[in-house]
Write an enzyme that holds these catalytic residues in place. Structure first.
Site, PDB file in Angstrom:
ATOM      1  N   GLU A  18       4.895  12.347  72.265  1.00 42.15           N
ATOM      2  CA  GLU A  18       5.848  11.225  72.224  1.00 42.15           C
ATOM      3  C   GLU A  18       5.699  10.337  73.451  1.00 42.15           C
ATOM      4  O   GLU A  18       4.983  10.689  74.389  1.00 42.15           O
ATOM      5  CB  GLU A  18       7.292  11.763  72.205  1.00 42.15           C
ATOM      6  CG  GLU A  18       7.795  12.171  70.838  1.00 42.15           C
ATOM      7  CD  GLU A  18       8.280  11.000  69.995  1.00 42.15           C
ATOM      8  OE1 GLU A  18       8.150   9.850  70.452  1.00 42.15           O
ATOM      9  OE2 GLU A  18       8.775  11.243  68.884  1.00 42.15           O
ATOM     10  N   ARG A 101      19.997  16.972  73.608  1.00 45.42           N
ATOM     11  CA  ARG A 101      18.921  16.614  74.527  1.00 45.42           C
ATOM     12  C   ARG A 101      18.656  15.121  74.370  1.00 45.42           C
ATOM     13  O   ARG A 101      19.014  14.507  73.374  1.00 45.42           O
ATOM     14  CB  ARG A 101      17.638  17.388  74.214  1.00 45.42           C
ATOM     15  CG  ARG A 101      16.982  17.066  72.859  1.00 45.42           C
ATOM     16  CD  ARG A 101      15.515  17.469  72.886  1.00 45.42           C
ATOM     17  NE  ARG A 101      14.852  17.502  71.599  1.00 45.42           N
ATOM     18  CZ  ARG A 101      14.246  16.463  71.024  1.00 45.42           C
ATOM     19  NH1 ARG A 101      14.299  15.266  71.588  1.00 45.42           N
ATOM     20  NH2 ARG A 101      13.618  16.589  69.865  1.00 45.42           N
ATOM     21  N   ASN A 103      16.236  11.935  73.698  1.00 45.06           N
ATOM     22  CA  ASN A 103      15.047  11.667  72.896  1.00 45.06           C
ATOM     23  C   ASN A 103      14.361  10.426  73.496  1.00 45.06           C
ATOM     24  O   ASN A 103      14.291  10.332  74.724  1.00 45.06           O
ATOM     25  CB  ASN A 103      15.432  11.528  71.416  1.00 45.06           C
ATOM     26  CG  ASN A 103      14.230  11.742  70.512  1.00 45.06           C
ATOM     27  OD1 ASN A 103      13.389  12.605  70.800  1.00 45.06           O
ATOM     28  ND2 ASN A 103      14.118  10.977  69.449  1.00 45.06           N
ATOM     29  N   GLU A 121      17.397  20.104  67.088  1.00 40.61           N
ATOM     30  CA  GLU A 121      17.148  20.249  65.653  1.00 40.61           C
ATOM     31  C   GLU A 121      17.045  21.705  65.229  1.00 40.61           C
ATOM     32  O   GLU A 121      16.563  22.550  65.980  1.00 40.61           O
ATOM     33  CB  GLU A 121      15.852  19.521  65.293  1.00 40.61           C
ATOM     34  CG  GLU A 121      15.938  18.031  65.497  1.00 40.61           C
ATOM     35  CD  GLU A 121      14.582  17.356  65.434  1.00 40.61           C
ATOM     36  OE1 GLU A 121      13.710  17.736  66.246  1.00 40.61           O
ATOM     37  OE2 GLU A 121      14.401  16.486  64.581  1.00 40.61           O
ATOM     38  N   ASN A 154      16.004   6.863  68.735  1.00 44.57           N
ATOM     39  CA  ASN A 154      14.551   6.759  68.760  1.00 44.57           C
ATOM     40  C   ASN A 154      14.055   5.410  69.276  1.00 44.57           C
ATOM     41  O   ASN A 154      14.642   4.891  70.229  1.00 44.57           O
ATOM     42  CB  ASN A 154      13.993   7.138  67.383  1.00 44.57           C
ATOM     43  CG  ASN A 154      13.138   8.381  67.476  1.00 44.57           C
ATOM     44  OD1 ASN A 154      12.399   8.550  68.432  1.00 44.57           O
ATOM     45  ND2 ASN A 154      13.236   9.256  66.486  1.00 44.57           N
ATOM     46  N   ASP A 204      10.325   6.122  63.759  1.00 44.58           N
ATOM     47  CA  ASP A 204      10.359   6.897  65.017  1.00 44.58           C
ATOM     48  C   ASP A 204      10.159   5.955  66.202  1.00 44.58           C
ATOM     49  O   ASP A 204      11.014   5.115  66.444  1.00 44.58           O
ATOM     50  CB  ASP A 204       9.309   8.016  64.911  1.00 44.58           C
ATOM     51  CG  ASP A 204       9.556   9.136  65.896  1.00 44.58           C
ATOM     52  OD1 ASP A 204      10.131   8.875  66.964  1.00 44.58           O
ATOM     53  OD2 ASP A 204       9.153  10.287  65.622  1.00 44.58           O
TER      54      ASP A 204
HETATM   55  C1  BGC Z   1      12.143  13.565  67.703  1.00 44.78           C
HETATM   56  C2  BGC Z   1      11.857  14.738  66.826  1.00 44.78           C
HETATM   57  C3  BGC Z   1      12.252  14.368  65.403  1.00 44.78           C
HETATM   58  C4  BGC Z   1      11.519  13.105  64.982  1.00 44.78           C
HETATM   59  C5  BGC Z   1      11.873  12.636  63.602  1.00 44.78           C
HETATM   60  C6  BGC Z   1      11.382  12.406  67.195  1.00 44.78           C
HETATM   61  O1  BGC Z   1      11.604  11.313  68.019  1.00 44.78           O
HETATM   62  O2  BGC Z   1      11.836  13.850  69.038  1.00 44.78           O
HETATM   63  O3  BGC Z   1      12.540  15.847  67.309  1.00 44.78           O
HETATM   64  O4  BGC Z   1      11.941  15.421  64.508  1.00 44.78           O
HETATM   65  O5  BGC Z   1      11.785  12.082  65.902  1.00 44.78           O
HETATM   66  O6  BGC Z   1      13.115  12.051  63.524  1.00 44.78           O
HETATM   67 CA    CA Z   2      10.538   9.476  69.052  1.00 46.13          CA
END
Ligand code: BGC
Ligand code: CA
Length: 314
Positions: A18, A101, A103, A121, A154, A204
């Site tokens: 990521e 957490r 993201n 998750e 995201n 995402d």
């Molecule tokens: C998250 C994952 C998640 C995915 C899909 C990512 O940004 O870190 O944990 O499964 O997005 O939504």
């Molecule tokens: Ca992401």
């Protein structure tokens, strides 16, 4: 469009690759492996990856004006001194939510670090809903919460004129836009600019190009898509009696893995696109069909450039 080329530059089964960020000073791509708890730096010169292991899920990394990096680690904003491999906490959020957490996160054009949270998750995209919030770390190290009720915070980026903040809450299957005040870092009214098609699956990570078009990585969709946030397409959506135009998809670039997670521009003149991917949640059969799951890819020949990342001003 026919000269688009995809190359696997880091063949590694990262669990959730990521937050790709181009570090021009190092001619390197920074990225994280969230559940693998690693911050990584791939040198485009040596083709080698350096890794710093950390003690919690690390979900985003950003450049820092004073050198080195800032990261989101667990529910903390933290400083990372690369050479010393030293992590120090800046501040913590979501203190009342022990299962949360951070993201995705990104620095705005004025040097503020935006990042959102989510519940841990149970399996990919399955989690207790509405537990996340969106935060900003200002250069004086104070934190502001913009809103809560987020599922999976995201992708984020800003329009070229800095008047719009683009944002993705993944489980809404929508790319949204907010009015943005670059002077204060405050966001205004929200609308959807693109609703995902079924085969595009979950939106995402995201980045903007120098033509003001958005690139969105499609988790479980095995692609990045290029969107024009301004044009009207499909059906206009009715929202409390107001009509908001929907953006149009301009291009689709498919990758050899389903779990494409995020994208950024980098390389010489920011003319290459880097795409991260994940392998968490894939069974043996799925992994054997997609042996490159979790790898880092480089796309060339897109004919468009990206905007250099902004460093955190603190
Ligand atoms: C998250 C994952 C998640 C995915 C899909 C990512 O940004 O870190 O944990 O499964 O997005 O939504
Ligand atoms: Ca992401």
């Amino acid at each position: 469009m026919s000269s688009v080329k995809i190359e696997c530059v880091v063949k590694e089964g990262y669990r959730i690759g990521e937050s790709p960020v181009w570090d021009e000073k190092e001619s390197s791509l920074l990225f994280v492996d969230i559940t693998g708890r690693k911050v990584c730096r791939w040198s485009s010169v040596t083709k080698q990856v350096e890794t710093v292991s950390v003690d919690a899920p690390v979900s985003s990394v950003a450049l820092r004006k004073s050198g080195d990096y800032v990261i989101t680690l667990g529910t903390r904003f933290a400083a990372l001194k690369w050479k010393e491999q030293l992590v120090t906490t800046i501040t913590q959020v979501d203190q009342d939510k022990s299962n949360n957490r951070f993201n995705d996160g990104k620095v705005d054009p004025a040097g503020r670090y935006f990042a959102g949270t989510m519940a841990e998750e149970i399996r990919p995209a399955v989690l207790e809903r509405h537990q996340g919030s969106l935060y900003t770390l200002y250069s004086d190290l104070s934190v502001v919460k913009h809103f809560d009720q987020v599922d999976i915070s995201n992708g984020l980026d800003w329009s070229l004129d800095h008047k719009t903040f683009f944002y993705i809450d993944s489980l809404s299957y929508s790319v949204d836009a907010f009015d943005y005040d670059i002077q204060t870092g405050k966001i205004g009214s929200r609308r959807s600019i693109y609703k995902m098609e079924k085969e595009e699956s979950i939106p995402d990570g995201m980045c903007i190009d120098t033509e003001g078009k958005l690139w969105v990585a499609c988790y479980n969709g095995g692609r990045v898509i290029r969107l024009d946030p301004q044009t009207v397409d499909k059906q206009e959506t009715a929202y409390v009696g107001v009509f908001f135009p929907q953006g149009k998809r301009l291009q689709t670039v498919k990758l050899p893995v389903d779990k494409t997670t995020s994208c950024c521009f980098g390389g010489k003149d920011y003319s290459e696109m880097y795409v991260t991917s994940a392998s968490d949640g894939m069974d043996k059969e799925w992994l054997s069909r997609q042996p490159q799951a979790g790898s880092i890819f480089k796309i060339t020949g897109l004919g468009v450039k990206g905007v250099p990342p902004f460093p955190f001003a603190g």
